[in-house]
Write an enzyme that holds these catalytic residues in place. Structure first.
Site, mmCIF file in Angstrom:
data_model
loop_
_atom_site.group_PDB
_atom_site.id
_atom_site.type_symbol
_atom_site.label_atom_id
_atom_site.label_comp_id
_atom_site.label_asym_id
_atom_site.label_seq_id
_atom_site.Cartn_x
_atom_site.Cartn_y
_atom_site.Cartn_z
ATOM 1 N N TYR A 1 0.827 -1.222 0.000
ATOM 2 C CA TYR A 1 0.000 0.000 0.000
ATOM 3 C C TYR A 1 0.859 1.269 0.000
ATOM 4 O O TYR A 1 0.652 2.163 -0.811
ATOM 5 C CB TYR A 1 -0.926 -0.003 1.228
ATOM 6 C CG TYR A 1 -1.951 1.104 1.190
ATOM 7 C CD1 TYR A 1 -3.222 0.880 0.671
ATOM 8 C CD2 TYR A 1 -1.649 2.383 1.665
ATOM 9 C CE1 TYR A 1 -4.164 1.893 0.622
ATOM 10 C CE2 TYR A 1 -2.582 3.403 1.615
ATOM 11 C CZ TYR A 1 -3.839 3.161 1.101
ATOM 12 O OH TYR A 1 -4.766 4.168 1.049
ATOM 13 N N PHE B 1 -7.573 20.493 -24.821
ATOM 14 C CA PHE B 1 -8.175 19.209 -25.166
ATOM 15 C C PHE B 1 -9.546 19.163 -24.481
ATOM 16 O O PHE B 1 -9.786 19.922 -23.547
ATOM 17 C CB PHE B 1 -7.268 18.074 -24.673
ATOM 18 C CG PHE B 1 -7.824 16.724 -24.986
ATOM 19 C CD1 PHE B 1 -8.008 16.321 -26.298
ATOM 20 C CD2 PHE B 1 -8.202 15.852 -23.979
ATOM 21 C CE1 PHE B 1 -8.544 15.082 -26.588
ATOM 22 C CE2 PHE B 1 -8.736 14.605 -24.269
ATOM 23 C CZ PHE B 1 -8.904 14.230 -25.575
ATOM 24 N N ASP B 2 -10.451 18.293 -24.935
ATOM 25 C CA ASP B 2 -11.827 18.359 -24.411
ATOM 26 C C ASP B 2 -11.928 18.176 -22.894
ATOM 27 O O ASP B 2 -12.651 18.911 -22.223
ATOM 28 C CB ASP B 2 -12.788 17.411 -25.167
ATOM 29 C CG ASP B 2 -12.401 15.946 -25.092
ATOM 30 O OD1 ASP B 2 -11.305 15.642 -24.596
ATOM 31 O OD2 ASP B 2 -13.191 15.097 -25.528
ATOM 32 N N ASP C 1 0.590 19.867 -20.948
ATOM 33 C CA ASP C 1 -0.367 18.767 -21.011
ATOM 34 C C ASP C 1 0.323 17.813 -21.990
ATOM 35 O O ASP C 1 0.251 17.984 -23.195
ATOM 36 C CB ASP C 1 -1.704 19.306 -21.555
ATOM 37 C CG ASP C 1 -2.761 18.234 -21.670
ATOM 38 O OD1 ASP C 1 -2.469 17.066 -21.372
ATOM 39 O OD2 ASP C 1 -3.890 18.572 -22.080
ATOM 40 N N ALA D 1 0.604 14.412 -22.877
ATOM 41 C CA ALA D 1 0.230 13.036 -23.212
ATOM 42 C C ALA D 1 1.114 12.431 -24.317
ATOM 43 O O ALA D 1 1.392 11.247 -24.304
ATOM 44 C CB ALA D 1 -1.236 12.987 -23.627
ATOM 45 N N LYS E 1 -1.332 7.377 -23.351
ATOM 46 C CA LYS E 1 -0.811 7.632 -24.697
ATOM 47 C C LYS E 1 0.669 7.247 -24.712
ATOM 48 O O LYS E 1 0.996 6.091 -24.838
ATOM 49 C CB LYS E 1 -1.023 9.104 -25.088
ATOM 50 C CG LYS E 1 -2.453 9.455 -25.458
ATOM 51 C CD LYS E 1 -3.339 9.618 -24.268
ATOM 52 C CE LYS E 1 -4.693 10.169 -24.608
ATOM 53 N NZ LYS E 1 -5.088 11.260 -23.735
ATOM 54 N N HIS F 1 -20.510 15.175 -26.163
ATOM 55 C CA HIS F 1 -20.340 14.192 -27.237
ATOM 56 C C HIS F 1 -20.276 12.756 -26.720
ATOM 57 O O HIS F 1 -20.622 11.824 -27.434
ATOM 58 C CB HIS F 1 -19.095 14.511 -28.061
ATOM 59 C CG HIS F 1 -17.849 14.633 -27.257
ATOM 60 N ND1 HIS F 1 -17.599 15.717 -26.453
ATOM 61 C CD2 HIS F 1 -16.793 13.803 -27.104
ATOM 62 C CE1 HIS F 1 -16.440 15.550 -25.851
ATOM 63 N NE2 HIS F 1 -15.925 14.390 -26.222
HETATM 64 C C1 PLP Z 1 -6.088 12.068 -23.429
HETATM 65 C C2 PLP Z 1 -5.754 13.448 -23.111
HETATM 66 C C3 PLP Z 1 -6.111 14.003 -21.893
HETATM 67 C C4 PLP Z 1 -6.954 13.277 -20.870
HETATM 68 O O1 PLP Z 1 -6.374 12.126 -20.441
HETATM 69 P P1 PLP Z 1 -7.200 10.815 -20.000
HETATM 70 O O2 PLP Z 1 -6.142 9.855 -19.637
HETATM 71 O O3 PLP Z 1 -8.028 10.394 -21.161
HETATM 72 O O4 PLP Z 1 -8.048 11.206 -18.843
HETATM 73 C C5 PLP Z 1 -5.704 15.300 -21.647
HETATM 74 N N1 PLP Z 1 -5.015 16.007 -22.546
HETATM 75 C C6 PLP Z 1 -4.649 15.499 -23.728
HETATM 76 C C7 PLP Z 1 -3.865 16.320 -24.684
HETATM 77 C C8 PLP Z 1 -5.013 14.209 -24.058
HETATM 78 O O5 PLP Z 1 -4.681 13.720 -25.254
#
Ligand code: PLP
Length: 467
Positions: A73, A125-126, A215, A217, A258, A450
């Site tokens: 843990y 991003f969304d 951000d 990813a 990603k 969406h």
């Molecule tokens: C996928 C993504 C996110 C969100 O990440 P999740 O792991 O899907 O919650 C944030 N910003 C970007 C640029 C992304 O591609």
């Protein structure tokens, strides 16, 4: 001589059967899903290009690492491995693991964002936009002018530094919670950001003392583009480029689904000790103890391996080349695409392909439905269905900048034959494009509509199929 197609720097060790349903069945399933492809089951789909998030294939090394997971843990060995790897690659002082990117966003925005503050981004991003709005913030997109151009130029993902500085000058520093650089810039087509742009934005943020976060990813894909296309970086390794990129920011939010080459995972990294303390409290409240953060020890082991594998030059070279190959095939089939192709997906321009469908009737959704009905292929609308609707803070009606459809490529999953099949499907859709009609929303939630909204086809021909 014939051009050689991109070929994988790995071979298949394990396979998973997939099945194409008959056309009538596909049409039936889509209607049952109220024309929202997010509501289809995985078993309804032949080739799933909905997202590259958490859908990749693990390597033999990752499967082996899974068995080494330490599920202690607090203070698990798996976390120490993960911590060491993350520090080696990104060089920040503090690390908070979490289960995916949006939980990193939730924690960061819950902690730093005050109601009415702005968050500036090359393009949100969304989920980043959704989380900003949810915490009472105002997301502002500052893509570079080239982002919308039809020309194939590198680094369309850049931030508009002139607009950034003008915005900061027109406001007080207290009005701006942070500046975020999304690398690669997902919403403008997975387009990369140049190192010089990162340096400039960093310089501006430091001058005005505004926190600067990534951000990140797809940091490795972005680093590859810098190595390939930015003067002065050809002889630098992906690792060196990554180090230089992350030296420019104060912290980062990562969706490791990603470029973590994992099926789940995320993290926050930063240098600010005080903020780290606050985030740790939040982490314990909503994700878990700071040495696992909502992940199992085995997930952390998988990530430690994945983060290193993703920086392999041969892997990245193939990955980016396969996306390019796919884009060329889709274009040859007659669908206009965003050029140059970016890191993780091919973006079809549905607005251009289907000028007879106005944005408020979602041309991207028509193309999305057509791909499923015609070929069992799932893609996703990235246009007015995703980015339109009503701003919950201002009540204003929002529209998308372009009516795109994203065909994301999961990492290490599809062969070129799969991509050729999708291109052939595209050709069939193009042959009957005049028959495609728009859609209407019949039910929608306030945030990220969406994902769960219901739609109605404005004409049964909208989704006609020809065998
Ligand atoms: C996928 C993504 C996110 C969100 O990440 P999740 O792991 O899907 O919650 C944030 N910003 C970007 C640029 C992304 O591609």
């Amino acid at each position: 001589m014939r051009k050689r197609p991109p070929a994988e720097p790995y071979r298949i060790k394990s396979v998973e059967p997939i099945k194409l349903l008959v056309p009538e069945e596909r049409l039936y399933r889509l209607r049952q899903a109220n024309y929202n492809v997010f509501k289809l089951d995985g078993s309804d789909i032949y080739l799933d290009l909905l997202t590259d998030s958490g859908t990749g294939a693990m390597s033999a090394r990752q499967w082996a690492a899974l068995m080494l997971g330490d599920e202690t843990y607090a203070g698990a060995r798996s976390f120490r491995n993960f911590e060491k790897t993350v520090k080696e690659i990104f060089g920040k002082r503090f690390l908070l693991p979490c289960h995916q990117g949006r939980s990193a966003e939730n924690m960061v925005f819950s902690t730093v964002l005050k109601k009415g503050q702005y968050v500036l981004n090359n393009t949100h991003f969304d989920t980043t936009r959704g989380n900003t709005l949810h915490k009472g913030g105002i997301p502002v997109d500052l893509p570079c002018p080239e982002a919308d151009s039809e020309e194939s130029i590198p680094f369309k993902g850049n931030m508009d530094v002139v607009k950034l500085e003008a915005f900061i000058r027109e406001h007080t520093p207290e009005q701006i919670a942070m500046v975020i650089m999304t690398i690669t810039n997902n919403s403008v087509g997975g387009q990369p950001v140049s190192m010089s742009n990162i340096h400039e934005v960093s310089r501006i943020c430091r001058y005005y003392r505004i926190p600067f976060f990534f951000d990140c990813a797809r940091f490795a894909e972005n680093a590859f583009f810098i190595k390939r296309d930015e003067p002065g970086y050809q002889n630098k390794s992906i690792a060196e480029i990554t180090t230089e990129m992350f030296a420019c920011c104060d912290g980062a939010m990562m969706s490791a689904k990603k470029d973590g080459l994992a099926n789940i995972g995320g993290f926050i990294i930063l240098d600010d000790e005080e903020l780290f303390g606050k985030l740790t409290e939040m982490l314990i409240l909503i994700e878990g103890f700071p040495t696992y953060g909502g992940l199992a020890g085995r997930d952390l082991e998988v990530l430690s391996v994945g983060l290193k594998e993703v920086m392999d030059y041969d892997y990245l070279d193939f990955r980016i080349d396969q996306v390019k190959y796919f884009g060329e095939k889709i274009k040859e089939a007659g669908i206009p695409i965003v050029e140059p192709t970016g890191g993780h997906a091919v973006f079809c321009d549905a607005g251009q392909l289907l000028p007879h469908i106005p944005p408020e009737q979602f041309p991207g959704q028509s193309l999305t439905a057509a791909f499923y009905v015609e070929g069992g292929v799932r893609v996703v609308e990235i246009g007015s269905l995703m980015f339109g609707g009503v701003d919950p803070n201002t009540g204003e009606k929002m529209t998308a900048r372009r009516e795109l459809v994203r065909m994301a490529l999961p990492r290490r999953v599809f062969t070129n034959s799969h991509l050729d099949y999708i291109a052939a499907t595209a050709e069939r859709i193009v042959a009957r494009k005049e028959s495609l009609r728009g859609f209407e929303i019949t039910r929608e939630p306030v945030f990220l509509r969406h994902f769960t909204c219901d739609l109605k086809a404005l004409n049964s021909e909208s989704v006609m199929v020809d065998g």
